[in-house]
Design a protein around this motif. Structure first.
Motif, PDB file in Angstrom:
ATOM      1  N   ALA A   1       7.293   3.226  -0.192  1.00 36.52           N
ATOM      2  CA  ALA A   1       8.577   2.685  -0.620  1.00 36.52           C
ATOM      3  C   ALA A   1       9.715   3.606  -0.215  1.00 36.52           C
ATOM      4  CB  ALA A   1       8.598   2.480  -2.131  1.00 36.52           C
ATOM      5  N   ALA A   2      10.854   2.998   0.069  1.00 39.29           N
ATOM      6  CA  ALA A   2      12.073   3.761   0.279  1.00 39.29           C
ATOM      7  C   ALA A   2      12.488   4.391  -1.039  1.00 39.29           C
ATOM      8  CB  ALA A   2      13.182   2.846   0.802  1.00 39.29           C
ATOM      9  N   GLU A   3      13.123   5.551  -0.958  1.00 42.90           N
ATOM     10  CA  GLU A   3      13.539   6.241  -2.178  1.00 42.90           C
ATOM     11  C   GLU A   3      14.514   5.402  -3.005  1.00 42.90           C
ATOM     12  OE1 GLU A   3      15.021   9.926  -0.673  1.00 42.90           O
ATOM     13  OE2 GLU A   3      13.056  10.921  -0.801  1.00 42.90           O
ATOM     14  N   SER A   4      15.215   4.479  -2.366  1.00 42.64           N
ATOM     15  CA  SER A   4      16.157   3.624  -3.081  1.00 42.64           C
ATOM     16  C   SER A   4      15.492   2.426  -3.753  1.00 42.64           C
ATOM     17  CB  SER A   4      17.245   3.123  -2.127  1.00 42.64           C
ATOM     18  OG  SER A   4      16.660   2.335  -1.094  1.00 42.64           O
ATOM     19  N   ALA A   5      14.198   2.246  -3.556  1.00 47.00           N
ATOM     20  CA  ALA A   5      13.497   1.099  -4.129  1.00 47.00           C
ATOM     21  C   ALA A   5      13.352   1.263  -5.646  1.00 47.00           C
ATOM     22  CB  ALA A   5      12.125   0.929  -3.483  1.00 47.00           C
TER      23      ALA A   5
ATOM     24  N   GLY B   1      15.588   5.940   5.688  1.00 44.62           N
ATOM     25  CA  GLY B   1      15.540   5.912   7.146  1.00 44.62           C
ATOM     26  C   GLY B   1      14.175   6.193   7.731  1.00 44.62           C
ATOM     27  N   GLU B   2      13.248   6.657   6.905  1.00 41.19           N
ATOM     28  CA  GLU B   2      11.908   6.986   7.383  1.00 41.19           C
ATOM     29  C   GLU B   2      10.852   5.973   6.935  1.00 41.19           C
ATOM     30  OE1 GLU B   2      10.942  10.994   6.293  1.00 41.19           O
ATOM     31  OE2 GLU B   2      12.868  11.783   6.975  1.00 41.19           O
ATOM     32  N   LEU B   3      11.299   4.864   6.318  1.00 45.43           N
ATOM     33  CA  LEU B   3      10.339   3.919   5.743  1.00 45.43           C
ATOM     34  C   LEU B   3       9.413   3.325   6.789  1.00 45.43           C
ATOM     35  CD1 LEU B   3       9.265   2.370   3.317  1.00 45.43           C
ATOM     36  CD2 LEU B   3      11.116   0.711   3.621  1.00 45.43           C
ATOM     37  N   ASP B   4       9.948   2.858   7.902  1.00 41.79           N
ATOM     38  CA  ASP B   4       9.102   2.263   8.943  1.00 41.79           C
ATOM     39  C   ASP B   4       8.098   3.275   9.482  1.00 41.79           C
ATOM     40  OD1 ASP B   4       9.929  -0.404   9.033  1.00 41.79           O
ATOM     41  OD2 ASP B   4      11.660   0.079  10.265  1.00 41.79           O
ATOM     42  N   LYS B   5       8.570   4.454   9.806  1.00 47.79           N
ATOM     43  CA  LYS B   5       7.695   5.479  10.374  1.00 47.79           C
ATOM     44  C   LYS B   5       6.591   5.861   9.387  1.00 47.79           C
ATOM     45  CE  LYS B   5       7.747  10.142  12.395  1.00 47.79           C
ATOM     46  NZ  LYS B   5       6.664  10.636  11.509  1.00 47.79           N
ATOM     47  N   ALA B   6       6.961   6.066   8.137  1.00 40.63           N
ATOM     48  CA  ALA B   6       5.972   6.475   7.139  1.00 40.63           C
ATOM     49  C   ALA B   6       4.939   5.383   6.890  1.00 40.63           C
ATOM     50  CB  ALA B   6       6.673   6.850   5.839  1.00 40.63           C
ATOM     51  N   THR B   7       5.389   4.120   6.895  1.00 37.55           N
ATOM     52  CA  THR B   7       4.465   3.005   6.691  1.00 37.55           C
ATOM     53  C   THR B   7       3.459   2.920   7.831  1.00 37.55           C
ATOM     54  OG1 THR B   7       6.161   1.765   5.486  1.00 37.55           O
ATOM     55  CG2 THR B   7       4.289   0.518   6.345  1.00 37.55           C
ATOM     56  N   HIS B   8       3.948   2.999   9.062  1.00 39.02           N
ATOM     57  CA  HIS B   8       3.047   2.926  10.215  1.00 39.02           C
ATOM     58  C   HIS B   8       2.126   4.145  10.279  1.00 39.02           C
ATOM     59  CE1 HIS B   8       5.691  -0.332  11.631  1.00 39.02           C
ATOM     60  NE2 HIS B   8       4.683  -0.676  12.390  1.00 39.02           N
ATOM     61  N   ASP B   9       2.634   5.294   9.894  1.00 42.67           N
ATOM     62  CA  ASP B   9       1.799   6.494   9.912  1.00 42.67           C
ATOM     63  C   ASP B   9       0.647   6.365   8.921  1.00 42.67           C
ATOM     64  OD1 ASP B   9       1.261   9.390  10.607  1.00 42.67           O
ATOM     65  OD2 ASP B   9       1.653   9.589   8.461  1.00 42.67           O
ATOM     66  N   LEU B  10       0.944   5.882   7.718  1.00 47.77           N
ATOM     67  CA  LEU B  10      -0.122   5.707   6.728  1.00 47.77           C
ATOM     68  C   LEU B  10      -1.131   4.673   7.194  1.00 47.77           C
ATOM     69  CD1 LEU B  10      -1.393   6.278   3.993  1.00 47.77           C
ATOM     70  CD2 LEU B  10       0.204   4.637   2.973  1.00 47.77           C
ATOM     71  N   LEU B  11      -0.650   3.565   7.759  1.00 52.22           N
ATOM     72  CA  LEU B  11      -1.568   2.529   8.230  1.00 52.22           C
ATOM     73  C   LEU B  11      -2.431   3.050   9.373  1.00 52.22           C
ATOM     74  CD1 LEU B  11      -2.525  -0.351   7.887  1.00 52.22           C
ATOM     75  CD2 LEU B  11      -0.711  -1.099   9.431  1.00 52.22           C
ATOM     76  N   ARG B  12      -1.825   3.823  10.267  1.00 49.56           N
ATOM     77  CA  ARG B  12      -2.604   4.396  11.370  1.00 49.56           C
ATOM     78  C   ARG B  12      -3.717   5.293  10.833  1.00 49.56           C
ATOM     79  NH1 ARG B  12      -2.791   9.109  13.322  1.00 49.56           N
ATOM     80  NH2 ARG B  12      -0.927   9.784  12.201  1.00 49.56           N
TER      81      ARG B  12
ATOM     82  N   VAL C   1      -6.918  -3.261   6.277  1.00 50.90           N
ATOM     83  CA  VAL C   1      -6.126  -2.466   5.340  1.00 50.90           C
ATOM     84  C   VAL C   1      -4.729  -3.086   5.261  1.00 50.90           C
ATOM     85  CG1 VAL C   1      -5.135  -0.196   4.875  1.00 50.90           C
ATOM     86  CG2 VAL C   1      -7.401  -0.385   5.946  1.00 50.90           C
ATOM     87  N   VAL C   2      -4.230  -3.279   4.038  1.00 46.39           N
ATOM     88  CA  VAL C   2      -2.904  -3.873   3.828  1.00 46.39           C
ATOM     89  C   VAL C   2      -1.991  -2.837   3.176  1.00 46.39           C
ATOM     90  CG1 VAL C   2      -1.570  -5.717   2.731  1.00 46.39           C
ATOM     91  CG2 VAL C   2      -3.911  -6.168   3.548  1.00 46.39           C
ATOM     92  N   VAL C   3      -0.858  -2.557   3.819  1.00 43.55           N
ATOM     93  CA  VAL C   3       0.127  -1.613   3.294  1.00 43.55           C
ATOM     94  C   VAL C   3       1.416  -2.362   2.984  1.00 43.55           C
ATOM     95  CG1 VAL C   3       1.440   0.506   3.705  1.00 43.55           C
ATOM     96  CG2 VAL C   3      -0.840   0.256   4.688  1.00 43.55           C
ATOM     97  N   ALA C   4       1.913  -2.205   1.756  1.00 40.05           N
ATOM     98  CA  ALA C   4       3.213  -2.760   1.402  1.00 40.05           C
ATOM     99  C   ALA C   4       4.308  -1.805   1.860  1.00 40.05           C
ATOM    100  CB  ALA C   4       3.307  -2.981  -0.101  1.00 40.05           C
ATOM    101  N   ARG C   5       5.317  -2.361   2.520  1.00 40.32           N
ATOM    102  CA  ARG C   5       6.495  -1.602   2.951  1.00 40.32           C
ATOM    103  C   ARG C   5       7.643  -2.061   2.058  1.00 40.32           C
ATOM    104  NH1 ARG C   5      11.110  -2.602   5.296  1.00 40.32           N
ATOM    105  NH2 ARG C   5      12.053  -1.250   6.888  1.00 40.32           N
ATOM    106  N   VAL C   6       7.992  -1.249   1.079  1.00 39.70           N
ATOM    107  CA  VAL C   6       8.854  -1.707  -0.004  1.00 39.70           C
ATOM    108  C   VAL C   6      10.264  -1.128   0.104  1.00 39.70           C
ATOM    109  CG1 VAL C   6       9.089  -1.972  -2.488  1.00 39.70           C
ATOM    110  CG2 VAL C   6       6.806  -1.758  -1.477  1.00 39.70           C
ATOM    111  N   HIS C   7      11.239  -2.006   0.067  1.00 39.86           N
ATOM    112  CA  HIS C   7      12.632  -1.601  -0.043  1.00 39.86           C
ATOM    113  C   HIS C   7      13.263  -2.429  -1.157  1.00 39.86           C
ATOM    114  CE1 HIS C   7      13.205  -5.397   2.007  1.00 39.86           C
ATOM    115  NE2 HIS C   7      14.484  -5.342   1.636  1.00 39.86           N
ATOM    116  N   GLY C   8      14.360  -1.980  -1.711  1.00 41.63           N
ATOM    117  CA  GLY C   8      15.026  -2.744  -2.752  1.00 41.63           C
ATOM    118  C   GLY C   8      14.161  -2.854  -3.998  1.00 41.63           C
ATOM    119  N   LEU C   9      14.342  -3.936  -4.741  1.00 43.18           N
ATOM    120  CA  LEU C   9      13.622  -4.125  -5.997  1.00 43.18           C
ATOM    121  C   LEU C   9      12.328  -4.902  -5.800  1.00 43.18           C
ATOM    122  CD1 LEU C   9      16.523  -5.029  -8.476  1.00 43.18           C
ATOM    123  CD2 LEU C   9      15.165  -2.916  -8.455  1.00 43.18           C
TER     124      LEU C   9
END
Length: 257
Positions: free
Chosen positions: A123-127, A184-195, A98-106
């Motif tokens: 994605a981060a809300e600022s993306a 601030g929750e991007l890393d946690k949310a990405t790992h949670d979804l991948l898990r 399974v591949v999850v994109a962790r998106v920040h910025g543009l």
């Protein structure tokens, strides 16, 4: 870590992270960079990693194709570059993990195509996301292939024809990404979804991912015919039999090695 410093590969427990590390060029997808990313996915795909995160360093996730490769290039050279890009997108969907994109910025143009080609995305809300060719001189034809298969015709047309940047909340509502979360929750949310997405038998998951992409673009009758054959055949695997038996015996499954 990959030998190419533009692409970093890191293993942490059951997951591997492939990081685009070309911030000086806004992670623009040059030919060499596309090939390095493809090699990285193939390298990780051959391991026993359960899941993969695609991340990026720098202020931009990816600005799309590197015009330094394309300005003044011949028809044949541009066609070859676009084929190299398409091969990366197919490789992401062909690896068993399974591949999850962790998106920040543009994430713009082919960078947005990259997000759309991953199995899942957070994605981060600022993306922001865009297919900017519609307001320029070179339309985003190939990025639209992946984008339109995520968000449908009318929304894909709006992205492509306006060329505007859409925020992460809109991208989530349209189905381009799974979740838009506080920065601030991007890393946690990405790992949670991948898990959550890597629970169960790895071999069953790999077959399921492969079959999902095969049937998605088929007419419904053909998709059912294909999925029926795959599901019937996979019912005979040790993983399927263990899952059924564990359910009936009300115990946790022990997946075959």
């Amino acid at each position: 870590m990959s030998d190419d410093n533009d692409v970093l590969v890191h293993r942490d427990g059951p997951f591997s992270t492939i990081t685009m590390n070309r911030p000086r060029r806004r992670n623009a997808l040059s030919r060499a960079f596309l090939l390095a990313l493809t090699d990285a996915f193939r390298e990780v795909g051959a391991t026993d990693a359960r899941g993969v995160i695609l991340a990026a360093n720098g202020p931009v996730f990816s600005a799309g194709h590197d015009f330094a490769d394309m300005a003044g290039a011949s028809h044949a050279d541009v066609r070859d570059l676009l084929r190299v890009c398409a091969e990366l997108m197919r490789t992401i969907q062909n690896v068993p993990q399974v591949v999850v994109a962790r998106v920040h910025g543009l994430a713009t143009a082919a960078g947005c195509q990259l997000v759309a080609s991953c199995d899942l995305a957070v994605a981060a809300e600022s993306a922001g996301f865009a297919a900017p060719g519609g307001k320029g001189g070179w339309f985003c034809h190939t990025p639209l292939v992946a984008i339109s298969r995520n968000i449908g015709r009318k929304r894909a047309a709006e992205m492509a024809l306006t060329g505007e940047i859409f925020d992460a909340a809109t991208a989530a509502g349209w189905g381009l990404i799974n979740y838009a979360v506080p920065d601030g929750e991007l890393d946690k949310a990405t790992h949670d979804l991948l898990r959550r997405a890597t629970q169960g038998s790895p071999r069953s998951k790999a077959l399921g991912k492969q079959a999902m992409y095969v049937q998605l673009d088929r007419p419904e009758q053909d998709a059912y015919a294909y999925a029926t054959e795959v599901m019937a055949a996979s019912s005979q695997t040790p993983e399927a039999q263990e899952g059924m038996t564990a359910f009936l015996e009300k115990r946790r499954p022990s997946w075959p090695a």
